[in-house]
Design a protein around this motif. Structure first.
Motif, short mmCIF file in Angstrom:
data_model
loop_
_atom_site.label_atom_id
_atom_site.label_comp_id
_atom_site.label_asym_id
_atom_site.label_seq_id
_atom_site.Cartn_x
_atom_site.Cartn_y
_atom_site.Cartn_z
N ARG A 401 1.13 -1.20 -0.05
CA ARG A 401 0.31 0.36 -0.18
C ARG A 401 0.95 1.21 -0.15
N TYR A 447 -10.56 10.88 -0.62
CA TYR A 447 -10.07 9.46 -0.42
C TYR A 447 -10.82 9.26 -1.88
N ILE A 451 -9.66 6.28 -5.05
CA ILE A 451 -9.55 5.49 -5.51
C ILE A 451 -10.80 5.53 -6.79
N GLY A 459 -10.22 0.36 -5.10
CA GLY A 459 -9.60 0.60 -3.96
C GLY A 459 -10.37 0.65 -2.76
N ARG A 461 -10.84 1.71 1.10
CA ARG A 461 -10.26 2.45 2.25
C ARG A 461 -9.24 1.27 3.32
N SER A 462 -8.38 1.96 3.03
CA SER A 462 -7.46 0.76 4.64
C SER A 462 -8.15 1.27 5.68
N SER A 637 -5.24 3.36 0.78
CA SER A 637 -5.66 2.36 -0.10
C SER A 637 -5.49 1.51 -0.65
#
Length: 673
Positions: A401, A447, A451, A459, A461-462, A637
């Motif tokens: 990542r 974000y 993505i 993608g 989200r982390s 992400s």
């Protein structure tokens, strides 16, 4: 809808016009801070990353087979990438441009079992031994080494070579190297200097280490040698760990840090001779002046033919490899910065594989796909593209990542922070020590745009610094794109100019660094710069691309940079250590304050020793919440990886190359039609 003109221009040219024109990377020069303008209330509009329009390749003549369906030379593999290795010393290199090369040159005791990231088979060992636990809690592994192995120069592999390699890997590497992976397993420390001074005052300081007490230095080295002993008569190497270490086997299989070097050859070339009286003289040597930086001598299927920095690395097949000479006789890594140039070479059949700058580059790659394949079964189905020259595997487990790393202290002489003061023309070196500033940046980043428009909607989200599915990951809170909260946090910041003017009213200027050629990271930098400018027109961020080796050496001088992490071993510990510990790869460079690393340390230590996954999850869940509150970086992400290969290539799916922890290409398994 609002669109950043600069972002559109830069990325559109990289992805589309780059197919026609090849540009040279200019010398990296710090950008001057812009003239400060009066602050006006910004009109907040959604961020829009540029559309990526695929460029259609020219159609071939009706009767001709598409160019690229047949290899121009079945004995040569041409790989076009961006970025140069930092070093080819396997125990020192710790970056993505070098590790794939070294994997073809050097070998370790064990290796991954094909595509399985948590299963292993012997390589230079005869078998994988069962650990033996002693009454004092220590754990011993006794390895039997196979016979008949020769280094590239013809020297025989000895058990002393094996032991020496582990001594060397642990003793000579500073926090910029992977030495911590072995040191934590064997001694529960991050750096060899902590065996001299447990308080850590010598970490990363070669000159201070040389001035330490001679007897203490020698005793520290002897501890390392006592932990890894050899018996040439029995052909064994014995390793003793201070306590059980769950990820020990993954650590031995995971990278070049655990590969075996030829002691005799190393010494002949001026490297450490294994004497405990002198190891300190070889600790922490900068990579650019490393003794074995551009020399190799492994036991693997390929040998180094030449390395022309910033141009190419060429490997040739080892004619005396014990398993037989490789079918691919020559592997050429060419350093080509522009994606358009790399893509054109692939279209023309002049490249067998190329690096993508971002997920967005898949739009162009997909125009060449003739077969879509199932990553789980290997079965392929034809697409509706009769002129395609590639097959593609989608859905490979992402174990990497890219994030944004804040630097807590850039140093006084950084050329990337403008004036170095809070005067509207720069930032102070310790700008990101303010919690509210860090939180503001986290709220400002868009974000969803990243993505949707850069990761093409793929993608996710982390939630934490670790990966989905790892213990403690689920349920971690995240920051959302919210310019109102971003503004609120900036106004809460404690920074004030010399005349008392607040950060919000005076503004700032800084640069954000990324490695040249990585258009995904460029997009991240551009999106953040745009978002920050939206919230306050006196806030200026200027993205700056640097060549890979220079970026690695200087990124800690930026106020922040964007970079990635590739798992060494598939375990959450391998994410927490580099990001959150005092001597971690990123946290050490970022000068993360001791109050933060001390806060995280007990959770990291307890988590790695706990074998019950449910209990591990509880520990890591608490740690993840603390990290969220402290916001030491911007966690972005993950996008599933996608593998492309030419139709004529054989061997990728069946072997090590499909393993998500194997970086780049292991050429020994390849052949071409």
């Amino acid at each position: 809808m609002f669109r950043s003109t600069r972002l559109l221009t830069v990325l559109s040219l990289l992805v589309v016009a780059g197919l026609i024109f090849s540009a040279c990377t200019p010398a990296a020069t710090p950008t001057a801070a812009p003239e400060v303008k009066p602050t006006t209330a910004p009109q907040v509009q959604p961020t829009k990353a540029p559309e990526v329009k695929p460029t259609e390749p020219p159609p071939p003549p009706p009767t001709a087979e598409p160019v690229g369906r047949k290899s121009k030379d079945p004995t040569v593999f041409n790989y076009l990438k961006f970025g140069d290795p930092e070093t080819l010393d396997p125990h020192i290199d710790y970056e993505s441009a070098g590790i794939g090369i070294l994997f073809n040159i050097y070998e370790g005791l064990i290796v991954y079992d094909g595509a399985e990231p948590l299963k292993f088979v012997p390589q230079l060992a005869k078998a994988i031994p069962e650990p033996v636990t002693a009454d004092d809690g220590s754990v011993t592994y006794t390895w039997e080494i196979i016979d008949g192995v020769k280094f590239h120069n013809g020297d025989d592999l000895t058990t002393e070579d094996v032991a020496y390699s582990f001594w060397r890997s642990m003793l000579l590497g500073d926090p910029n190297t992977p030495a911590f992976l072995l040191l934590q397993a064997f001694f529960d420390v991050d750096d060899a200097t902590q065996l001299v001074d447990p308080e850590g005052n010598l970490v990363g300081d070669p000159e201070a280490l040389k001035s330490a007490d001679a007897a203490t230095l020698e005793a520290a080295c002897q501890r390392v040698k006592d932990a890894v002993t050899f018996d040439e008569t029995k052909r064994t190497v014995t390793m003793k760990l201070v306590h059980p270490w769950g990820p020990f086997l993954p650590t031995l299989a995971g990278g070049a840090w655990a590969t075996i070097m030829d002691k005799k050859w190393n010494v002949e070339n001026g490297d450490w001779d294994g004497d405990c009286k002198t190891w300190q003289n070889f600790y922490g040597i900068p990579t650019e002046s490393g003794i074995l930086r551009d020399k190799t001598n492994g036991t693997g299927p390929y040998m180094l033919d030449k390395w022309e920095p910033e141009q190419e690395v060429v490997l040739i097949a080892n004619p005396n490899y014990r398993k037989g000479e490789a079918v691919i006789k020559r592997a050429v890594y060419k350093n080509v910065q522009e994606f358009g140039t790399r893509f054109a070479a692939l279209q023309a059949g002049d490249a067998d594989a190329i690096d993508l700058g971002s997920v967005a580059d898949r739009v162009q790659m997909d125009t060449l796909v003739a077969e879509d394949c199932d990553i789980n079964t290997g079965e392929c189905q034809p697409t509706d593209n009769p002129n395609g020259i590639l097959r593609a595997y989608k859905g490979r487990l992402p174990l990497t990542r890219t994030d944004i790393i804040f630097i807590f202290d850039t140093g006084e002489n950084s050329p990337y922070i403008g004036s170095g003061k809070l005067d509207g023309q720069g930032i102070p070196p310790t700008f990101f020590q303010d919690l509210h500033v860090r939180r503001a940046f986290n709220y400002c980043f868009d974000y969803d745009t990243y993505i949707q428009d850069v990761q093409l909607g793929e993608g996710v989200r982390s939630l934490a610094v670790t990966l989905p599915g790892q213990p403690g990951y689920d349920g971690t809170p995240i920051y959302e794109h919210d310019l109102a909260k971003c503004e609120e946090e900036f106004k809460l910041a404690e920074w004030k100019a010399e005349d008392g003017t607040s950060l919000w009213d005076i503004g700032f200027y800084m640069q954000i660094g990324y490695n040249a050629g990585n258009t995904g990271r460029q997009a991240i930098a551009e999106i953040l710069a745009q978002n920050i400018g939206q919230v306050n027109s006196s806030f200026f961020i200027s993205p700056l691309a640097l060549p890979w080796p220079l970026f690695l050496r200087t990124r800690q001088q930026f106020g922040m940079f964007t970079s990635g992490w590739i798992e060494d071993i598939h375990d959450p510990h391998n994410w927490y250590v580099p990001f959150l510990t005092a001597n971690g790869t990123y946290s050490f460079r970022a000068k993360m304050p001791k109050e933060l690393t001390d806060k995280y340390a007990p959770y990291i230590a307890d988590g790695v020793r706990e074998t019950d996954l449910a209990k591990r999850a509880v520990i890591y869940s608490e740690l993840n919440k603390l990290v969220h509150e402290d916001a030491p970086f911007i966690i972005l992400s993950l996008a599933p990886s996608k593998h492309y290969e030419p139709l004529y290539l054989k061997g990728w799916y069946e072997g090590l190359n499909r393993n998500p922890l194997v970086n780049e290409w292991y050429f020994y398994e390849f052949s071409k039609d």
